[in-house]
Design a protein around this motif. Sequence first.
Motif, short mmCIF file in Angstrom:
data_model
loop_
_atom_site.label_atom_id
_atom_site.label_comp_id
_atom_site.label_asym_id
_atom_site.label_seq_id
_atom_site.Cartn_x
_atom_site.Cartn_y
_atom_site.Cartn_z
N CYS A 4 0.83 -1.21 0.00
CA CYS A 4 0.00 0.00 0.00
C CYS A 4 0.86 1.25 0.00
O CYS A 4 0.60 2.21 -0.75
CB CYS A 4 -0.93 0.00 1.21
SG CYS A 4 -2.23 -1.26 1.15
N LEU A 32 1.12 4.07 -3.04
CA LEU A 32 0.73 5.46 -2.78
C LEU A 32 1.87 6.45 -2.92
O LEU A 32 1.64 7.61 -3.31
CB LEU A 32 0.11 5.57 -1.38
CG LEU A 32 -1.25 4.90 -1.18
CD1 LEU A 32 -1.61 4.88 0.31
CD2 LEU A 32 -2.33 5.63 -1.98
N HIS A 33 3.10 6.03 -2.60
CA HIS A 33 4.18 7.01 -2.46
C HIS A 33 5.43 6.72 -3.30
O HIS A 33 6.34 7.55 -3.29
CB HIS A 33 4.59 7.11 -0.99
CG HIS A 33 3.47 7.43 -0.06
ND1 HIS A 33 2.74 8.60 -0.14
CD2 HIS A 33 2.92 6.71 0.96
CE1 HIS A 33 1.80 8.60 0.81
NE2 HIS A 33 1.88 7.47 1.48
N THR A 35 -8.10 1.48 -1.36
CA THR A 35 -7.82 2.90 -1.60
C THR A 35 -6.50 3.06 -2.34
O THR A 35 -6.40 3.85 -3.29
CB THR A 35 -7.78 3.67 -0.27
OG1 THR A 35 -9.06 3.60 0.36
CG2 THR A 35 -7.41 5.13 -0.50
N ALA A 36 -5.47 2.32 -1.92
CA ALA A 36 -4.16 2.40 -2.57
C ALA A 36 -4.24 1.95 -4.02
O ALA A 36 -3.63 2.54 -4.92
CB ALA A 36 -3.14 1.57 -1.81
N ARG A 56 -6.11 4.78 -6.07
CA ARG A 56 -5.30 5.99 -6.28
C ARG A 56 -4.13 5.75 -7.22
O ARG A 56 -3.67 6.68 -7.90
CB ARG A 56 -4.81 6.52 -4.94
CG ARG A 56 -5.93 7.09 -4.07
CD ARG A 56 -5.39 7.67 -2.78
NE ARG A 56 -6.47 8.19 -1.95
CZ ARG A 56 -6.29 8.70 -0.73
NH1 ARG A 56 -5.06 8.76 -0.20
NH2 ARG A 56 -7.31 9.15 -0.03
N SER A 57 -3.63 4.52 -7.26
CA SER A 57 -2.49 4.21 -8.14
C SER A 57 -2.94 3.70 -9.50
O SER A 57 -2.09 3.46 -10.37
CB SER A 57 -1.58 3.17 -7.47
OG SER A 57 -2.29 1.95 -7.26
#
Length: 227
Positions: free
Chosen positions: A114, A118-119, A154-155, A158-159
Amino acid sequence: MDTADAQDPHLISRRSLLKGLIYSAVYLTLPGPEISLSKEFMASADVELWQLPHQGRRQNMGYVLKGENGAVFVVDGGTKEDAGYLKRFLTGLGGTVTAWFITHPHDDHVGALCDILLHSPEIQIGRLYGSIPDESWVNAYEPSRVKNLLHLNTALERSGKTISDLSLGEIINTGGLKFEVFGVRNPEITGNAVNNSSMVFRVTGKNRSVLFLGDLGVEGGEKLLAS
């Protein structure tokens, strides 16, 4: 072990079978001091497998594999605290993951994934594979862990990633390795719910194989052996 269990030949046979699958000629390399292996063993080692050490105070499950042609694969990955280590590890192998396999959506298995989704867009992930229970089922039978699944979803959103849902018996040949699915989610098993819905699969190269069980519980293990 109960004394009666110890005398049950069927139980002993099933346990022996499972041990045989788990220990089926695994080539395991751990980060740390160099391991001395014979030239004959190294010549036949077509699958490299690293078990990643935990970086926080909690247990984790994170494995990285490299096939004969250099393709990199990840199984689970560990907790959020393990994300930095995993990112550096993957960067050292080129930063590209051919496929990422998720056994089940507990945070000690998908937390690092995750965080990377996300990052860390610089880590290039090809396909994501799993057999993930839906949110309503997890909320019904293991509500304390539904937040882990929501975080994963969610991850993914968003990705821009999705998980390819695998079926029992499905075989994926990629990167010089064969991934064979032996177990998928078990919605009828509601005790120790998410663990018992761990995806079970075997990875096989030309000369080596390893079986991944996730955190499969007793009930899921009995179903696996019965099949």
